[in-house]
Design an enzyme around this catalytic site. Structure first.
Site, PDB file in Angstrom:
ATOM      1  N   GLN A 127      53.828  11.381 -36.508  1.00  0.00           N
ATOM      2  CA  GLN A 127      53.366  12.769 -36.443  1.00  0.00           C
ATOM      3  C   GLN A 127      53.029  13.200 -35.013  1.00  0.00           C
ATOM      4  OE1 GLN A 127      50.161  13.146 -39.294  1.00  0.00           O
ATOM      5  NE2 GLN A 127      51.573  13.761 -40.923  1.00  0.00           N
ATOM      6  N   GLN A 152      55.895  10.122 -21.200  1.00  0.00           N
ATOM      7  CA  GLN A 152      55.024   9.340 -22.076  1.00  0.00           C
ATOM      8  C   GLN A 152      55.800   8.765 -23.260  1.00  0.00           C
ATOM      9  OE1 GLN A 152      51.978   8.715 -21.235  1.00  0.00           O
ATOM     10  NE2 GLN A 152      51.182   7.700 -23.067  1.00  0.00           N
ATOM     11  N   GLU A 161      56.228  29.262  -3.316  1.00  0.00           N
ATOM     12  CA  GLU A 161      56.304  30.697  -3.613  1.00  0.00           C
ATOM     13  C   GLU A 161      55.065  31.179  -4.366  1.00  0.00           C
ATOM     14  OE1 GLU A 161      59.994  32.567  -4.756  1.00  0.00           O
ATOM     15  OE2 GLU A 161      61.112  30.826  -4.001  1.00  0.00           O
TER      16      GLU A 161
END
Length: 378
Positions: free
Chosen positions: A276, A334, A361
């Site tokens: 999950q 990860q 920028e």
């Protein structure tokens, strides 16, 4: 395969969808082949030359002087997904000539043609050792001497520094204090001294430059004397949203890599995707990709509709897209475990590539200031 259904959004016309197909076909065939992270200079030259030969730089440096911001954003979105250096090479041909395209400079006409063809590289020289986000603190000077101007000072963090054929340079000309006393100039590359090349985590051609009594005629001035801040902000108003588009392309790459890893990697006898937490990571990344795309292409659409200033919308697009891309790259690394930190592995390269977008920028902190001030002025 990256989802391309966003091209059906009402922000786009048929010409934009055709352009996206053209850029995608070129990038799939050439971007990775011409990219060598260990030779940033050579790769930038090769990529710009190939894009020029293919006609892609017509969007970055249009012959008719009409910048289509949606085309710029689509190109950066697609190119960044394939190669960070391909995106860089395209973007700098636009940013490095944007002020000239918007405000004109007759002596730079041949230079623009060379940039459009990929024969020359362009650069935008605004930042200085003591003046980055604070443009009003620029110390490089431009002093009138008869019909000429004489430039003295230093610039740093200049993309394509040392390899550009021409630079748009901002200097203090003294018409008024602070930001109102700046002027923009086009300076041929041969007049600029390279103080040092700067090595960064995701290789790009960067340099610190010096201007030592650089003499240029008044015809090289871009815009009116004292209008340099206006020229710089108008240029960034066009190209700031395109930084968000590049971040969006990197984010799409990160999401693709994450989904591929989650569906192919086994964990406890089942696909990693079945966890999950993995599904949550993918869902969060997918939402952030679409949110970034909506903000980026809203800003681009507004600019193309003739909205005079889109500073608020462009800042929102850049802020959200660059921060989201960094989170998506981190999730990607990860979920790749040890492979996420292996030098030159796809997740590790992506992590390095997206980091700088949160700074150049206009750093994320500056974008928040721009947005907050715009809200109080509404």
């Amino acid at each position: 395969m990256t989802d391309r259904s966003f091209l059906d959004w009402p922000f786009f016309e048929a010409k934009h969808r055709a352009w996206a197909d053209e850029v995608e076909a070129w990038a799939a065939a050439h971007a990775a082949r011409l990219t060598d992270e260990h030779d940033a200079d050579g790769s930038t030259r090769a990529l710009a030359a190939a894009m020029g030969e293919a006609g892609l730089l017509r969007a970055a440096c249009p012959a008719d002087g009409k910048l289509d911001v949606r085309m710029l954003c689509l190109a950066r979105d697609i190119l960044a997904r394939h190669s960070g250096l391909a995106d860089f090479a395209f973007a700098m041909q636009g940013l490095g000539t944007g002020a000239i395209t918007l405000f004109g400079c007759e002596p730079a006409r041949d230079f623009l043609a060379d940039v459009r063809a990929g024969r020359a590289l362009a650069a935008f020289a605004l930042s200085e050792p003591e003046a980055g986000s604070d443009v009003a603190a620029l110390a490089t000077t431009a002093t009138r001497d008869g019909a000429d101007w004489v430039l003295n000072g230093e610039k740093t963090w200049i993309s394509n520094g040392g390899i550009a054929g021409g630079y748009v340079v901002f200097a203090r000309s003294g018409e008024a204090p602070g930001a109102k006393g700046l002027t923009a100039f086009w300076v041929p590359g041969g007049l600029v001294r390279v103080v040092e090349r700067i090595e960064v985590s995701a290789p790009h051609p960067l340099a610190r430059l010096a201007f030592d009594d650089v003499r240029i005629p008044d015809s090289h001035r871009i815009g009116a004397a004292g209008d340099g801040f206006k020229v710089a902000m108008a240029t960034l108003d066009v190209f700031r949203a395109t930084v968000g588009a590049a971040a969006l392309g990197f984010a799409r790459r990160g999401l693709d890599l994450t989904v591929e890893r989650a569906t192919s990697r086994k964990l406890f006898g089942a696909p990693l995707f079945d966890q999950q937490m993995t599904q949550g990571a993918i869902a969060d990344s997918a939402v952030e990709v679409d949110a970034s795309a909506l903000l980026v292409y809203r800003a681009a659409w507004l600019k193309d509709q003739g909205t005079p200033r889109v500073s608020r919308e462009a800042s929102m697009a850049k802020l959200h897209a660059t921060e989201a891309a960094f989170r998506i790259a981190d999730r990607c690394a990860q979920l790749h475990g040890g492979l996420g930190v292996v030098r030159d592995a796809a997740p590790e390269v992506l992590t390095r590539e997206v980091r700088a977008l949160r700074v150049y920028e206009g750093a994320s902190e500056i974008q928040r200031i721009v947005i907050a001030r715009a809200e109080t002025a509404r």
